[in-house]
Design a protein around this motif. Sequence first.
Motif, PDB file in Angstrom:
ATOM      1  N   ARG A   1       5.771   1.686  -6.570  1.00  0.00           N
ATOM      2  CA  ARG A   1       5.727   0.365  -7.188  1.00  0.00           C
ATOM      3  C   ARG A   1       5.315  -0.719  -6.191  1.00  0.00           C
ATOM      4  O   ARG A   1       4.897  -1.809  -6.589  1.00  0.00           O
ATOM      5  CB  ARG A   1       7.071   0.011  -7.831  1.00  0.00           C
ATOM      6  N   GLN A   2       5.427  -0.444  -4.886  1.00  0.00           N
ATOM      7  CA  GLN A   2       5.045  -1.425  -3.865  1.00  0.00           C
ATOM      8  C   GLN A   2       3.587  -1.283  -3.438  1.00  0.00           C
ATOM      9  O   GLN A   2       3.093  -2.116  -2.668  1.00  0.00           O
ATOM     10  CB  GLN A   2       5.950  -1.260  -2.638  1.00  0.00           C
TER      11      GLN A   2
ATOM     12  N   GLY B   1       7.211  -5.576  -6.612  1.00  0.00           N
ATOM     13  CA  GLY B   1       6.451  -4.404  -7.017  1.00  0.00           C
ATOM     14  C   GLY B   1       5.872  -4.558  -8.400  1.00  0.00           C
ATOM     15  O   GLY B   1       6.070  -5.580  -9.071  1.00  0.00           O
ATOM     16  N   CYS B   2       5.166  -3.543  -8.850  1.00  0.00           N
ATOM     17  CA  CYS B   2       4.467  -3.599 -10.127  1.00  0.00           C
ATOM     18  C   CYS B   2       5.437  -3.412 -11.302  1.00  0.00           C
ATOM     19  O   CYS B   2       6.608  -3.069 -11.130  1.00  0.00           O
ATOM     20  CB  CYS B   2       3.374  -2.533 -10.177  1.00  0.00           C
ATOM     21  N   LYS B   3       4.908  -3.603 -12.480  1.00  0.00           N
ATOM     22  CA  LYS B   3       5.661  -3.413 -13.714  1.00  0.00           C
ATOM     23  C   LYS B   3       6.025  -1.937 -13.899  1.00  0.00           C
ATOM     24  O   LYS B   3       5.232  -1.053 -13.587  1.00  0.00           O
ATOM     25  CB  LYS B   3       4.802  -3.897 -14.885  1.00  0.00           C
ATOM     26  N   ILE B   4       7.240  -1.692 -14.413  1.00  0.00           N
ATOM     27  CA  ILE B   4       7.675  -0.326 -14.709  1.00  0.00           C
ATOM     28  C   ILE B   4       8.044  -0.231 -16.188  1.00  0.00           C
ATOM     29  O   ILE B   4       8.812  -1.042 -16.698  1.00  0.00           O
ATOM     30  CB  ILE B   4       8.888   0.092 -13.855  1.00  0.00           C
TER      31      ILE B   4
ATOM     32  N   GLU C   1       0.666  -0.370 -12.655  1.00  0.00           N
ATOM     33  CA  GLU C   1       1.756  -0.153 -13.609  1.00  0.00           C
ATOM     34  C   GLU C   1       2.285   1.260 -13.454  1.00  0.00           C
ATOM     35  O   GLU C   1       1.516   2.204 -13.278  1.00  0.00           O
ATOM     36  CB  GLU C   1       1.252  -0.379 -15.036  1.00  0.00           C
ATOM     37  N   LEU C   2       3.614   1.389 -13.486  1.00  0.00           N
ATOM     38  CA  LEU C   2       4.253   2.702 -13.436  1.00  0.00           C
ATOM     39  C   LEU C   2       4.870   3.020 -14.790  1.00  0.00           C
ATOM     40  O   LEU C   2       5.570   2.182 -15.374  1.00  0.00           O
ATOM     41  CB  LEU C   2       5.360   2.729 -12.375  1.00  0.00           C
TER      42      LEU C   2
ATOM     43  N   VAL D   1       9.368   6.554  -6.778  1.00  0.00           N
ATOM     44  CA  VAL D   1       9.065   5.382  -7.611  1.00  0.00           C
ATOM     45  C   VAL D   1       9.205   4.098  -6.807  1.00  0.00           C
ATOM     46  O   VAL D   1       8.370   3.187  -6.898  1.00  0.00           O
ATOM     47  CB  VAL D   1       9.992   5.354  -8.853  1.00  0.00           C
TER      48      VAL D   1
END
Length: 405
Positions: A28-29, A55-58, A35-36, A24
């Motif tokens: 995310r990078q 990084g992206c939204k989780i 989106e994760l 993860v």
Amino acid sequence: MKLAIVTAYPPSKVTLNEYAYHLVRQFRQKQEVTELILLTDKTEGEKDLQFTEAGCKIIVKECWSFNSYKNIFSVTKAINQTQPDSVLFNLQFMKFGDKKIAAALGLLLPLVCKLKRIPNIVLLHNILEEVDLGSAGFTSNKIMQKIYGFIGTSLTKLILQADTVAVTMQKYVDILEAKYNAINVKLIPHGTFEIPEQPDYSLPDGPLQIMTFGKFGTYKKVEGLIEAVERVRQSTGLDLEVVIAGTDNPNVPGYLESVKEKYNHVPQLRFTGYVEEQEVPKLFKESAVVVFPYTSTTGSSGVLHQAGSYGKAVVMPDLGDLALLVKDEGYMGEFFEPTSVGSLANAIEALVVNDAYRLRLAKTNYKAATAHPMSQIADMYLDTFNEIINTKNRVETNTSKEVIL
């Protein structure tokens, strides 16, 4: 890409949660991942999402529980609610439970995704064809082993319904292709969690720490390690500390507590209990040698990759997948016979009395570990998802043309 990952996740105690954390962290990078969605097991504590990198939204949806018969419905519901573009399953055969029906129902989920036409990959960390069922704590009964074998074959066929099944060793690819005529199996290496700067290979003052790390009680047992270190102390006079890091295997509750009681007379024997993610670097860096007191293996070893990333010499049994992994990925270790305390003592002694040899193994293992960083492994999964999506698009386009004609 809106990517969902079905997995256990820290602070979960279910297997493979640490692997998910590092995967993860890399996903995310990636610019391609917008989106994760973590479809995780339910835990009492908050999920560990304290990443420092941008990084992206989780999004976290705790939607399954170990040994629940409802997992197939609850995870499917979560997928319907979140509408991911792709789904990655971080699996081994007992991921959803150690009860046969609960485990089997959870393993139907990749087929559910395929029927819903959602691109999906199963990361399968072990295959039952390569597991010693007796040593691994499943069963020693020969009849039951045959039953487990039949069940395992059936479950493998279900898992192979996924768009792609990724395994961490070439041997697994060969077995699945030969036995099941599978054409959707792909080798994606385990990868190394952390790649620190080149270590200085120095050790802290005080006793040399002989460390083992994992979930103990089935095929990972520590009695032999403790007795072997006592022998090395007697033969060399060296100041050695045994560090047993980790917890009981869920199948053997109370194992480590019983070991503590049995060996309470042994000096410099330390049990760390559960090791938090942020404590892992310190644990490895302070160790002189990392030992694998295994009587069998069940897949590629995350601990070996971690030991390599921190530049550590290792002592391991000369058996199964560990020996194969050393050959395939370039690691080096001092080997011992799995059932012999004397052999284990000799292997440990070979490293603690010869600093030059220990350093040579440590440097070789660091070099091997840096060959497959987790950032590279994440890229391999994203490339595979793109291949699946492109293939599905071509099929849909051709089907549409046929309908028009």
